[in-house]
Motif scaffolding. Structure first.
Motif, PDB file in Angstrom:
ATOM      1  N   ALA A   4       0.832  -1.215   0.000  1.00  0.00           N
ATOM      2  CA  ALA A   4       0.000   0.000   0.000  1.00  0.00           C
ATOM      3  C   ALA A   4       0.863   1.262   0.000  1.00  0.00           C
ATOM      4  O   ALA A   4       0.349   2.373   0.156  1.00  0.00           O
ATOM      5  CB  ALA A   4      -0.936  -0.014   1.209  1.00  0.00           C
ATOM      6  N   ASN A   5       2.185   1.074  -0.184  1.00  0.00           N
ATOM      7  CA  ASN A   5       3.139   2.201  -0.212  1.00  0.00           C
ATOM      8  C   ASN A   5       3.131   3.003   1.083  1.00  0.00           C
ATOM      9  O   ASN A   5       3.254   4.226   1.066  1.00  0.00           O
ATOM     10  CB  ASN A   5       2.858   3.132  -1.405  1.00  0.00           C
ATOM     11  N   LEU A   6       2.979   2.294   2.201  1.00  0.00           N
ATOM     12  CA  LEU A   6       3.023   2.962   3.502  1.00  0.00           C
ATOM     13  C   LEU A   6       4.282   2.507   4.239  1.00  0.00           C
ATOM     14  O   LEU A   6       4.892   1.492   3.895  1.00  0.00           O
ATOM     15  CB  LEU A   6       1.764   2.626   4.301  1.00  0.00           C
ATOM     16  N   ASP A   7       4.646   3.242   5.269  1.00  0.00           N
ATOM     17  CA  ASP A   7       5.863   2.977   6.039  1.00  0.00           C
ATOM     18  C   ASP A   7       5.596   1.841   7.032  1.00  0.00           C
ATOM     19  O   ASP A   7       4.959   2.035   8.067  1.00  0.00           O
ATOM     20  CB  ASP A   7       6.274   4.270   6.766  1.00  0.00           C
ATOM     21  N   ALA A   8       6.069   0.650   6.691  1.00  0.00           N
ATOM     22  CA  ALA A   8       5.736  -0.542   7.475  1.00  0.00           C
ATOM     23  C   ALA A   8       6.297  -0.458   8.895  1.00  0.00           C
ATOM     24  O   ALA A   8       5.605  -0.794   9.866  1.00  0.00           O
ATOM     25  CB  ALA A   8       6.240  -1.793   6.772  1.00  0.00           C
ATOM     26  N   ASN A   9       7.560  -0.004   9.024  1.00  0.00           N
ATOM     27  CA  ASN A   9       8.134   0.075  10.375  1.00  0.00           C
ATOM     28  C   ASN A   9       7.322   1.011  11.259  1.00  0.00           C
ATOM     29  O   ASN A   9       7.008   0.681  12.404  1.00  0.00           O
ATOM     30  CB  ASN A   9       9.595   0.554  10.311  1.00  0.00           C
ATOM     31  N   ALA A  10       6.972   2.169  10.704  1.00  0.00           N
ATOM     32  CA  ALA A  10       6.220   3.159  11.494  1.00  0.00           C
ATOM     33  C   ALA A  10       4.848   2.613  11.878  1.00  0.00           C
ATOM     34  O   ALA A  10       4.410   2.748  13.023  1.00  0.00           O
ATOM     35  CB  ALA A  10       6.064   4.457  10.700  1.00  0.00           C
ATOM     36  N   LEU A  11       4.166   1.980  10.920  1.00  0.00           N
ATOM     37  CA  LEU A  11       2.807   1.488  11.194  1.00  0.00           C
ATOM     38  C   LEU A  11       2.815   0.333  12.196  1.00  0.00           C
ATOM     39  O   LEU A  11       1.955   0.258  13.070  1.00  0.00           O
ATOM     40  CB  LEU A  11       2.123   1.054   9.903  1.00  0.00           C
ATOM     41  N   LEU A  12       3.786  -0.566  12.050  1.00  0.00           N
ATOM     42  CA  LEU A  12       3.843  -1.704  12.977  1.00  0.00           C
ATOM     43  C   LEU A  12       4.208  -1.221  14.381  1.00  0.00           C
ATOM     44  O   LEU A  12       3.703  -1.756  15.378  1.00  0.00           O
ATOM     45  CB  LEU A  12       4.837  -2.758  12.476  1.00  0.00           C
ATOM     46  N   GLU A  13       5.047  -0.205  14.445  1.00  0.00           N
ATOM     47  CA  GLU A  13       5.390   0.360  15.758  1.00  0.00           C
ATOM     48  C   GLU A  13       4.156   1.026  16.372  1.00  0.00           C
ATOM     49  O   GLU A  13       3.835   0.808  17.547  1.00  0.00           O
ATOM     50  CB  GLU A  13       6.524   1.374  15.598  1.00  0.00           C
ATOM     51  N   ALA A  14       3.449   1.795  15.553  1.00  0.00           N
ATOM     52  CA  ALA A  14       2.235   2.462  16.048  1.00  0.00           C
ATOM     53  C   ALA A  14       1.201   1.434  16.500  1.00  0.00           C
ATOM     54  O   ALA A  14       0.513   1.630  17.502  1.00  0.00           O
ATOM     55  CB  ALA A  14       1.648   3.365  14.961  1.00  0.00           C
ATOM     56  N   ALA A  15       1.098   0.329  15.748  1.00  0.00           N
ATOM     57  CA  ALA A  15       0.100  -0.695  16.069  1.00  0.00           C
ATOM     58  C   ALA A  15       0.321  -1.281  17.464  1.00  0.00           C
ATOM     59  O   ALA A  15      -0.612  -1.770  18.100  1.00  0.00           O
ATOM     60  CB  ALA A  15       0.117  -1.804  15.020  1.00  0.00           C
ATOM     61  N   ALA A  16       1.577  -1.237  17.920  1.00  0.00           N
ATOM     62  CA  ALA A  16       1.898  -1.797  19.245  1.00  0.00           C
ATOM     63  C   ALA A  16       1.767  -0.755  20.349  1.00  0.00           C
ATOM     64  O   ALA A  16       1.977  -1.062  21.522  1.00  0.00           O
ATOM     65  CB  ALA A  16       3.313  -2.375  19.229  1.00  0.00           C
TER      66      ALA A  16
END
Lengths: 219, 219
Positions: free
Chosen positions: B134-146
Motif C-alpha cells: 500500500a506504499n506505507l511505512d511498514a516500520n512506522a505502522l507496525l510500531e504504532a500498532a503496538a
C-alpha cells in the motif's frame, strides 16, 4: 412435482414474513412447499445457542429489522401480546392437520393470529377460533394435538432438523441444501433455477482448515 | 458530505463480502464510508453469544452461504489457512493508518490477503507485506500498532459499538440506525434513499411487551 420444505415455528417473525412469500415463491418456481412445524427452542438447546429474543441487543435490532423487512415486502405485521410465547399447542395442532391443504390454511390462520391480530397463540381459545375459521373440526384437532402420536411427530420434525444441521427458523430445505431466513429467498430461488453454483470440494477443503485462535470463555 | 460507518473485523467473511461492495454503494448513494475496525470477539463476550464459527452447524452453513453469496456478487473468495484466527495485529495496523485514504488501501489489502490469497493475518510478515504494497511505512505502522494509543483506539471502537447495540459484523451505521450483514445492503440503501419507513412508536410498543415463556437452560 418437485418439493421443498419450509421449517418453521410460530415464534419467529421472520418465519411469518417468509411464509407470506411461500405461495408466490412455490408458484413461480413450480415447486410444492411442504411445511415442517418444529420447536425452535429445541434447535437452540441442541446447538447450545440463544435465540435473538434472548439477547437484548439482538431483540432491539430484530424488531426494527422485522418492521423494515415487512415494509419492503408490503406485509402487515403487529407484535403478539407476549413474546417469546409457548408455541407448542399451535405447532401440535398444525402437525395434526388432516391433509396438506388444511395444514396450509391452519398455518395462514395461526401466523395471522399471532403476527397481525395480536392474539396469544398459547391460549387454547385463540387456536380453537383459528381452527374453526379454517372450517376444520376443532374438537377433533385439539384432541389429536394432545395425543402421543402428534407430540411424537413434532418431536421428530425437530430432531430431524437438528440432524440436518438446521439451527434457526425459517429454514428452507431444497435438495438437501439449507436456506436460512427470509433473506435467503433470492439464493433459494437461484438454487431452484440452477444459478447457485456451489463448489463442494471448496466447502470440504474449507471445513478441514484448523482454527488458530479461540476465545477463553465461550458461553 | 453525509457519512455512514462500516463496523468490521477481518475474521468475518461476510465483512469481506460487504467491504467489496462498499465503494460502489458509497458512490451510488453519495455518502462517505467511514471504516470502524473492531474486535468481533469483544462483541460476543459483551453479549454472551457465540460466533458462527463457534457453533458447528452454523459454521457448516456459513461456508456454503458465503460461497453462494460470493458467487451471486461475482466476488472471488478463498478460506484463510486457519480460522478463526487472531485479528488483533491487522485491526490495530488499520487503526494506525495515517489518513482515510491509506486506511482504505490497508483494508483492501488485509481483506484480500485473508480472504483471497489465503494468507495468515496473524503473521506479522503478511501484515508487513500488505502495508508495503500500500506504499506505507511498514516500520512506522507496525510500531504504532503496538502503541497504547492505537490499542486504546481499537478498544474504544469495540466499546462504542457494544454501547450502540452492535452484536455482529459487518454492521453499517447510518443516522444511528444499524444494518447488520451483507444481506442488509438493500435495507441500508432504502434507508439512505428515504424509502425505509420505520414506525418508532411501534418499535417502542413492541419492546414493552412481556414474554410469556422462557427456556430453562439458556446458555
Amino acid at each position: 412435482m418437485r418439493s421443498i420444505e419450509f421449517c418453521f415455528d410460530y415464534i419467529s417473525p421472520y418465519a411469518y414474513l417468509s411464509w407470506t412469500q411461500a405461495r408466490s415463491l412455490g408458484e413461480r418456481q413450480g415447486v410444492e412447499v411442504i411445511p415442517r412445524p418444529l420447536l425452535f427452542a429445541g434447535l437452540l438447546s441442541a446447538h447450545g445457542t440463544r435465540g435473538p429474543a434472548e439477547v437484548p441487543a439482538k431483540k432491539q435490532y430484530m424488531l426494527r429489522d422485522v418492521l423494515r423487512k415487512a415494509h419492503a415486502l408490503g406485509v402487515d405485521i403487529e407484535f403478539p401480546p407476549a413474546h417469546p410465547f409457548n408455541p407448542l399447542l399451535a405447532l401440535r395442532v398444525t402437525c395434526a392437520a388432516p391433509n396438506l391443504d388444511a395444514q396450509r390454511k391452519l398455518i395462514d390462520g395461526l401466523f395471522s393470529a399471532a403476527w397481525r391480530e395480536q392474539r396469544a397463540l398459547d391460549d387454547v381459545a385463540t387456536v380453537r377460533e383459528v381452527v374453526e375459521r379454517a372450517n376444520l373440526d376443532a374438537n377433533a384437532l385439539l384432541e389429536a394435538a394432545a395425543s402421543d402420536r402428534v407430540k411424537a411427530t413434532l418431536r421428530s420434525h425437530t430432531e430431524e432438523a437438528i440432524a440436518q444441521g438446521i439451527f434457526g427458523v425459517p429454514t428452507w430445505v431444497a435438495d438437501g441444501e439449507l436456506f436460512w431466513g427470509v433473506d435467503s429467498h433470492p439464493l433459494l430461488e437461484a438454487h431452484l433455477e440452477g444459478r447457485a453454483e456451489l463448489d463442494a470440494d471448496k466447502v470440504a477443503r474449507w471445513l478441514s482448515r484448523p482454527s488458530s485462535a479461540s476465545r477463553k470463555n465461550t458461553p
